[in-house]
Design a protein around this motif. Structure first.
Motif, PDB file in Angstrom:
ATOM      1  N   ARG A   1       0.827  -1.217   0.000  1.00 23.84           N
ATOM      2  CA  ARG A   1       0.000   0.000   0.000  1.00 23.84           C
ATOM      3  C   ARG A   1       0.852   1.254   0.000  1.00 23.84           C
ATOM      4  N   ILE A   2       1.955   1.249   0.731  1.00 23.40           N
ATOM      5  CA  ILE A   2       2.856   2.406   0.752  1.00 23.40           C
ATOM      6  C   ILE A   2       3.459   2.617  -0.636  1.00 23.40           C
ATOM      7  N   ALA A   3       3.929   1.548  -1.253  1.00 20.99           N
ATOM      8  CA  ALA A   3       4.515   1.655  -2.592  1.00 20.99           C
ATOM      9  C   ALA A   3       3.481   2.192  -3.587  1.00 20.99           C
ATOM     10  N   ALA A   4       2.265   1.695  -3.513  1.00 22.88           N
ATOM     11  CA  ALA A   4       1.213   2.166  -4.426  1.00 22.88           C
ATOM     12  C   ALA A   4       0.914   3.646  -4.191  1.00 22.88           C
ATOM     13  N   ALA A   5       0.837   4.056  -2.945  1.00 21.75           N
ATOM     14  CA  ALA A   5       0.540   5.457  -2.631  1.00 21.75           C
ATOM     15  C   ALA A   5       1.659   6.375  -3.107  1.00 21.75           C
ATOM     16  N   LEU A   6       2.896   5.893  -3.044  1.00 27.79           N
ATOM     17  CA  LEU A   6       4.040   6.687  -3.480  1.00 27.79           C
ATOM     18  C   LEU A   6       4.303   6.536  -4.979  1.00 27.79           C
ATOM     19  N   GLN A   7       3.528   5.668  -5.618  1.00 30.42           N
ATOM     20  CA  GLN A   7       3.631   5.413  -7.052  1.00 30.42           C
ATOM     21  C   GLN A   7       5.033   4.943  -7.453  1.00 30.42           C
ATOM     22  N   VAL A   8       5.531   3.988  -6.671  1.00 29.67           N
ATOM     23  CA  VAL A   8       6.819   3.366  -6.976  1.00 29.67           C
ATOM     24  C   VAL A   8       6.644   1.854  -6.891  1.00 29.67           C
ATOM     25  N   PRO A   9       7.418   1.110  -7.679  1.00 28.95           N
ATOM     26  CA  PRO A   9       7.371  -0.349  -7.547  1.00 28.95           C
ATOM     27  C   PRO A   9       7.873  -0.762  -6.157  1.00 28.95           C
ATOM     28  N   LEU A  10       7.336  -1.849  -5.648  1.00 24.21           N
ATOM     29  CA  LEU A  10       7.747  -2.330  -4.335  1.00 24.21           C
ATOM     30  C   LEU A  10       9.264  -2.513  -4.268  1.00 24.21           C
ATOM     31  N   VAL A  11       9.851  -3.018  -5.340  1.00 24.35           N
ATOM     32  CA  VAL A  11      11.299  -3.249  -5.346  1.00 24.35           C
ATOM     33  C   VAL A  11      12.068  -1.942  -5.142  1.00 24.35           C
ATOM     34  N   GLU A  12      11.566  -0.842  -5.663  1.00 21.71           N
ATOM     35  CA  GLU A  12      12.237   0.448  -5.453  1.00 21.71           C
ATOM     36  C   GLU A  12      12.123   0.899  -4.003  1.00 21.71           C
ATOM     37  N   LEU A  13      11.001   0.578  -3.400  1.00 23.54           N
ATOM     38  CA  LEU A  13      10.784   0.961  -2.009  1.00 23.54           C
ATOM     39  C   LEU A  13      11.749   0.243  -1.081  1.00 23.54           C
ATOM     40  N   VAL A  14      12.004  -1.034  -1.353  1.00 17.73           N
ATOM     41  CA  VAL A  14      12.809  -1.830  -0.422  1.00 17.73           C
ATOM     42  C   VAL A  14      14.257  -2.021  -0.847  1.00 17.73           C
ATOM     43  N   LYS A  15      14.679  -1.372  -1.946  1.00 20.47           N
ATOM     44  CA  LYS A  15      16.054  -1.571  -2.428  1.00 20.47           C
ATOM     45  C   LYS A  15      17.080  -1.028  -1.474  1.00 20.47           C
TER      46      LYS A  15
END
Length: 76
Positions: free
Chosen positions: A62-76
């Motif tokens: 949900r955080i990744a979607a709200a920030l409009q970034v792929p999950l992989v970018e969020l957790v890299k």
């Protein structure tokens, strides 16, 4: 009694929290706005950003979607 986690786990949590905070501020969102967008409890979101909580997979999605970034970018 919970088992003590290694120090690298704590560091990874802090890194993830900083990454979320940085992406959020780059998008110009406050914590309150992201809490509303993700439907994550305010205190839980604060703990995720502070790196003191292990976020659930669904929360990260949900955080990744709200920030409009792929999950992989969020957790890299």
């Amino acid at each position: 009694m919970p088992r003590e986690q290694p120090s690298w786990v704590h560091e990874q949590r802090r890194t993830l929290g900083r990454r979320i905070r940085d992406l959020r501020t780059q998008k110009g969102h406050t914590q309150e706005v992201l809490v509303e967008m993700t439907d994550i409890d305010r205190r839980t979101f604060q703990r995720i950003e502070a790196g003191t909580s292990d976020p659930r997979y669904g929360d990260l999605l949900r955080i990744a979607a709200a920030l409009q970034v792929p999950l992989v970018e969020l957790v890299k």
